[in-house]
Design a protein around this motif. Structure first.
Motif, PDB file in Angstrom:
ATOM      1  N   PHE A   1       0.872  -1.174   0.000  1.00 43.09           N
ATOM      2  CA  PHE A   1       0.000   0.000   0.000  1.00 43.09           C
ATOM      3  C   PHE A   1       0.908   1.223   0.000  1.00 43.09           C
ATOM      4  O   PHE A   1       1.775   1.355   0.858  1.00 43.09           O
ATOM      5  N   TYR A   2       0.738   2.070  -1.016  1.00 47.61           N
ATOM      6  CA  TYR A   2       1.542   3.293  -1.093  1.00 47.61           C
ATOM      7  C   TYR A   2       0.674   4.472  -0.681  1.00 47.61           C
ATOM      8  O   TYR A   2      -0.417   4.659  -1.245  1.00 47.61           O
ATOM      9  N   ASN A   3       1.110   5.248   0.272  1.00 46.90           N
ATOM     10  CA  ASN A   3       0.344   6.429   0.666  1.00 46.90           C
ATOM     11  C   ASN A   3       0.158   7.368  -0.509  1.00 46.90           C
ATOM     12  O   ASN A   3       1.088   7.596  -1.282  1.00 46.90           O
ATOM     13  N   ALA A   4      -1.041   7.946  -0.594  1.00 48.05           N
ATOM     14  CA  ALA A   4      -1.263   8.992  -1.586  1.00 48.05           C
ATOM     15  C   ALA A   4      -0.672  10.303  -1.075  1.00 48.05           C
ATOM     16  O   ALA A   4      -0.326  10.429   0.106  1.00 48.05           O
ATOM     17  N   GLU A   5      -0.575  11.267  -1.980  1.00 51.54           N
ATOM     18  CA  GLU A   5      -0.068  12.587  -1.654  1.00 51.54           C
ATOM     19  C   GLU A   5      -0.896  13.207  -0.533  1.00 51.54           C
ATOM     20  O   GLU A   5      -2.091  12.939  -0.400  1.00 51.54           O
ATOM     21  N   GLU A   6      -0.252  14.101   0.230  1.00 52.30           N
ATOM     22  CA  GLU A   6      -0.938  14.685   1.387  1.00 52.30           C
ATOM     23  C   GLU A   6      -2.229  15.403   1.005  1.00 52.30           C
ATOM     24  O   GLU A   6      -3.187  15.400   1.770  1.00 52.30           O
ATOM     25  N   TYR A   7      -2.252  16.055  -0.178  1.00 52.81           N
ATOM     26  CA  TYR A   7      -3.471  16.824  -0.510  1.00 52.81           C
ATOM     27  C   TYR A   7      -4.675  15.921  -0.760  1.00 52.81           C
ATOM     28  O   TYR A   7      -5.807  16.391  -0.818  1.00 52.81           O
ATOM     29  N   HIS A   8      -4.463  14.604  -0.902  1.00 52.05           N
ATOM     30  CA  HIS A   8      -5.588  13.669  -1.031  1.00 52.05           C
ATOM     31  C   HIS A   8      -6.055  13.120   0.324  1.00 52.05           C
ATOM     32  O   HIS A   8      -7.131  12.533   0.413  1.00 52.05           O
ATOM     33  N   GLN A   9      -5.246  13.290   1.353  1.00 47.48           N
ATOM     34  CA  GLN A   9      -5.601  12.736   2.662  1.00 47.48           C
ATOM     35  C   GLN A   9      -6.635  13.640   3.329  1.00 47.48           C
ATOM     36  O   GLN A   9      -6.451  14.842   3.413  1.00 47.48           O
ATOM     37  N   LYS A  10      -7.732  13.049   3.823  1.00 45.79           N
ATOM     38  CA  LYS A  10      -8.787  13.827   4.497  1.00 45.79           C
ATOM     39  C   LYS A  10      -9.255  14.964   3.585  1.00 45.79           C
ATOM     40  O   LYS A  10      -9.332  16.124   3.974  1.00 45.79           O
ATOM     41  N   TYR A  11      -9.569  14.581   2.337  1.00 43.99           N
ATOM     42  CA  TYR A  11      -9.846  15.590   1.310  1.00 43.99           C
ATOM     43  C   TYR A  11     -11.038  16.475   1.666  1.00 43.99           C
ATOM     44  O   TYR A  11     -11.005  17.692   1.456  1.00 43.99           O
ATOM     45  N   ASN A  12     -12.084  15.879   2.211  1.00 42.66           N
ATOM     46  CA  ASN A  12     -13.275  16.675   2.551  1.00 42.66           C
ATOM     47  C   ASN A  12     -12.974  17.692   3.640  1.00 42.66           C
ATOM     48  O   ASN A  12     -13.457  18.821   3.594  1.00 42.66           O
ATOM     49  N   LEU A  13     -12.206  17.288   4.600  1.00 42.01           N
ATOM     50  CA  LEU A  13     -11.822  18.211   5.664  1.00 42.01           C
ATOM     51  C   LEU A  13     -10.946  19.332   5.108  1.00 42.01           C
ATOM     52  O   LEU A  13     -11.140  20.509   5.400  1.00 42.01           O
ATOM     53  N   ARG A  14      -9.974  18.943   4.274  1.00 39.13           N
ATOM     54  CA  ARG A  14      -9.071  19.939   3.684  1.00 39.13           C
ATOM     55  C   ARG A  14      -9.793  20.957   2.827  1.00 39.13           C
ATOM     56  O   ARG A  14      -9.310  22.073   2.643  1.00 39.13           O
ATOM     57  N   SER A  15     -10.959  20.548   2.255  1.00 40.93           N
ATOM     58  CA  SER A  15     -11.680  21.480   1.390  1.00 40.93           C
ATOM     59  C   SER A  15     -12.465  22.500   2.205  1.00 40.93           C
ATOM     60  O   SER A  15     -13.089  23.379   1.629  1.00 40.93           O
ATOM     61  N   ARG A  16     -12.481  22.334   3.523  1.00 41.62           N
ATOM     62  CA  ARG A  16     -13.198  23.298   4.350  1.00 41.62           C
ATOM     63  C   ARG A  16     -12.201  24.088   5.180  1.00 41.62           C
ATOM     64  O   ARG A  16     -11.667  23.606   6.156  1.00 41.62           O
ATOM     65  N   ASP A  17     -11.992  25.322   4.736  1.00 44.69           N
ATOM     66  CA  ASP A  17     -10.955  26.153   5.351  1.00 44.69           C
ATOM     67  C   ASP A  17     -11.124  26.274   6.856  1.00 44.69           C
ATOM     68  O   ASP A  17     -10.148  26.301   7.594  1.00 44.69           O
TER      69      ASP A  17
ATOM     70  N   LEU B   1     -13.875  14.279  11.713  1.00 43.15           N
ATOM     71  CA  LEU B   1     -14.318  15.527  11.089  1.00 43.15           C
ATOM     72  C   LEU B   1     -14.380  15.390   9.580  1.00 43.15           C
ATOM     73  O   LEU B   1     -15.265  15.944   8.926  1.00 43.15           O
ATOM     74  N   ASN B   2     -13.444  14.621   9.009  1.00 37.06           N
ATOM     75  CA  ASN B   2     -13.462  14.376   7.562  1.00 37.06           C
ATOM     76  C   ASN B   2     -14.725  13.604   7.177  1.00 37.06           C
ATOM     77  O   ASN B   2     -15.301  13.823   6.112  1.00 37.06           O
ATOM     78  N   GLY B   3     -15.159  12.716   8.062  1.00 41.97           N
ATOM     79  CA  GLY B   3     -16.411  11.996   7.839  1.00 41.97           C
ATOM     80  C   GLY B   3     -17.603  12.933   7.867  1.00 41.97           C
ATOM     81  O   GLY B   3     -18.428  12.946   6.946  1.00 41.97           O
ATOM     82  N   TYR B   4     -17.681  13.762   8.898  1.00 42.17           N
ATOM     83  CA  TYR B   4     -18.825  14.673   9.027  1.00 42.17           C
ATOM     84  C   TYR B   4     -18.806  15.704   7.898  1.00 42.17           C
ATOM     85  O   TYR B   4     -19.853  16.059   7.359  1.00 42.17           O
ATOM     86  N   ALA B   5     -17.604  16.157   7.514  1.00 42.08           N
ATOM     87  CA  ALA B   5     -17.499  17.140   6.433  1.00 42.08           C
ATOM     88  C   ALA B   5     -18.030  16.562   5.124  1.00 42.08           C
ATOM     89  O   ALA B   5     -18.544  17.292   4.276  1.00 42.08           O
ATOM     90  N   GLY B   6     -17.937  15.250   4.958  1.00 41.85           N
ATOM     91  CA  GLY B   6     -18.450  14.604   3.752  1.00 41.85           C
ATOM     92  C   GLY B   6     -19.930  14.240   3.878  1.00 41.85           C
ATOM     93  O   GLY B   6     -20.487  13.591   2.997  1.00 41.85           O
ATOM     94  N   GLY B   7     -20.545  14.647   4.985  1.00 40.85           N
ATOM     95  CA  GLY B   7     -21.979  14.417   5.153  1.00 40.85           C
ATOM     96  C   GLY B   7     -22.310  13.073   5.771  1.00 40.85           C
ATOM     97  O   GLY B   7     -23.466  12.679   5.847  1.00 40.85           O
ATOM     98  N   HIS B   8     -21.310  12.345   6.226  1.00 42.60           N
ATOM     99  CA  HIS B   8     -21.555  11.028   6.835  1.00 42.60           C
ATOM    100  C   HIS B   8     -21.714  11.182   8.338  1.00 42.60           C
ATOM    101  O   HIS B   8     -20.919  11.855   8.980  1.00 42.60           O
ATOM    102  N   GLY B   9     -22.745  10.561   8.859  1.00 43.34           N
ATOM    103  CA  GLY B   9     -22.939  10.613  10.305  1.00 43.34           C
ATOM    104  C   GLY B   9     -23.432  11.974  10.785  1.00 43.34           C
ATOM    105  O   GLY B   9     -23.847  12.117  11.920  1.00 43.34           O
ATOM    106  N   ALA B  10     -23.391  12.978   9.912  1.00 42.92           N
ATOM    107  CA  ALA B  10     -23.835  14.309  10.311  1.00 42.92           C
ATOM    108  C   ALA B  10     -25.212  14.581   9.687  1.00 42.92           C
ATOM    109  O   ALA B  10     -25.489  14.061   8.623  1.00 42.92           O
ATOM    110  N   PRO B  11     -26.089  15.394  10.255  1.00 43.72           N
ATOM    111  CA  PRO B  11     -25.795  16.147  11.470  1.00 43.72           C
ATOM    112  C   PRO B  11     -26.041  15.370  12.761  1.00 43.72           C
ATOM    113  O   PRO B  11     -25.689  15.840  13.824  1.00 43.72           O
ATOM    114  N   ASP B  12     -26.597  14.169  12.656  1.00 37.22           N
ATOM    115  CA  ASP B  12     -26.956  13.441  13.878  1.00 37.22           C
ATOM    116  C   ASP B  12     -25.808  13.364  14.875  1.00 37.22           C
ATOM    117  O   ASP B  12     -25.985  13.582  16.068  1.00 37.22           O
TER     118      ASP B  12
END
Ligand code: MHO
Length: 188
Positions: A129-145, A170-181
């Motif tokens: 397993f090769y790690n992806a570039e940092e900008y792909h990690q937690k992408y949904n969270l990263r897209s929210r300043d 937070l990356n999960g909730y930012a992607g709409g999973h588990g949130a808003p509950d």
């Protein structure tokens, strides 16, 4: 959170890895997620030079809180195992790390009443397993300043954001999973 030693690892591919990175992060019992490339032979793949690899998510979970079977249920509920995906980059796969996981997949498909010939989802031992570039990690969270900024101001490095259980949630909730509950206060 349990420390690394108590976590087990599960590895899946389900199309563009931003989505499952977020979905798995929101699940109870999942403490870490990271995205990367697996399932191919090319050495040191990158996003723009991926070779025969597939976008993959790797999950660190506490087995007494969520089981491998639970994770399998989640993925087989959310993708069509009969669909043939042409682009190898986006294929669906369960990358098993040992015979126990392979057997669990067999059992799960059996319990779904699925005949093995109809399964297009790859079930394969994961080699590397090769790690992806940092900008792909937690992408949904990263897209929210607002959220990404909070981690930066707190002094987190890219690596620390990638490995942080809080960032996974937070990356999960930012992607709409588990949130808003998951974010609502119980008022009773
Ligand atoms: N082509 C999509 C998916 C990216 S995913 C990391 C996009 O650029 O939005 O494959």
């Amino acid at each position: 959170a349990p420390d690394g030693e108590e976590l087990e690892t599960a590895t899946f591919a389900l199309g563009c890895f931003w989505g499952p990175d977020s979905e798995f992060g929101s699940l109870e019992g999942v403490y870490r997620t990271r995205v990367g490339y697996a399932g191919g032979t090319k050495k040191d793949p990158t996003y723009t030079n991926l070779g025969d690899h597939t976008e993959t998510v790797r999950v660190g979970y506490a087995p007494d809180e969520v089981s491998y079977e639970d994770l399998l249920r989640t993925i087989f509920d959310s993708h069509d195992h009969t669909r043939r995906v042409r682009k190898r980059q986006y294929q669906n796969a369960v990358f098993v790390s040992d015979e126990e996981q392979r057997e669990a997949v067999r059992r799960h498909l059996g319990s779904m009443g699925v005949s093995p010939e109809t399964v297009e989802t790859r079930i394969e031992a994961v080699d590397r397993f090769y790690n992806a570039e940092e900008y792909h990690q937690k992408y949904n969270l990263r897209s929210r300043d607002a959220v990404a900024g909070a981690f930066e101001r707190a002094g987190y490095t890219d690596e620390e954001i990638r490995d942080s259980p809080a960032a996974a949630k937070l990356n999960g909730y930012a992607g709409g999973h588990g949130a808003p509950d998951a974010l609502l206060v119980d008022e009773d």
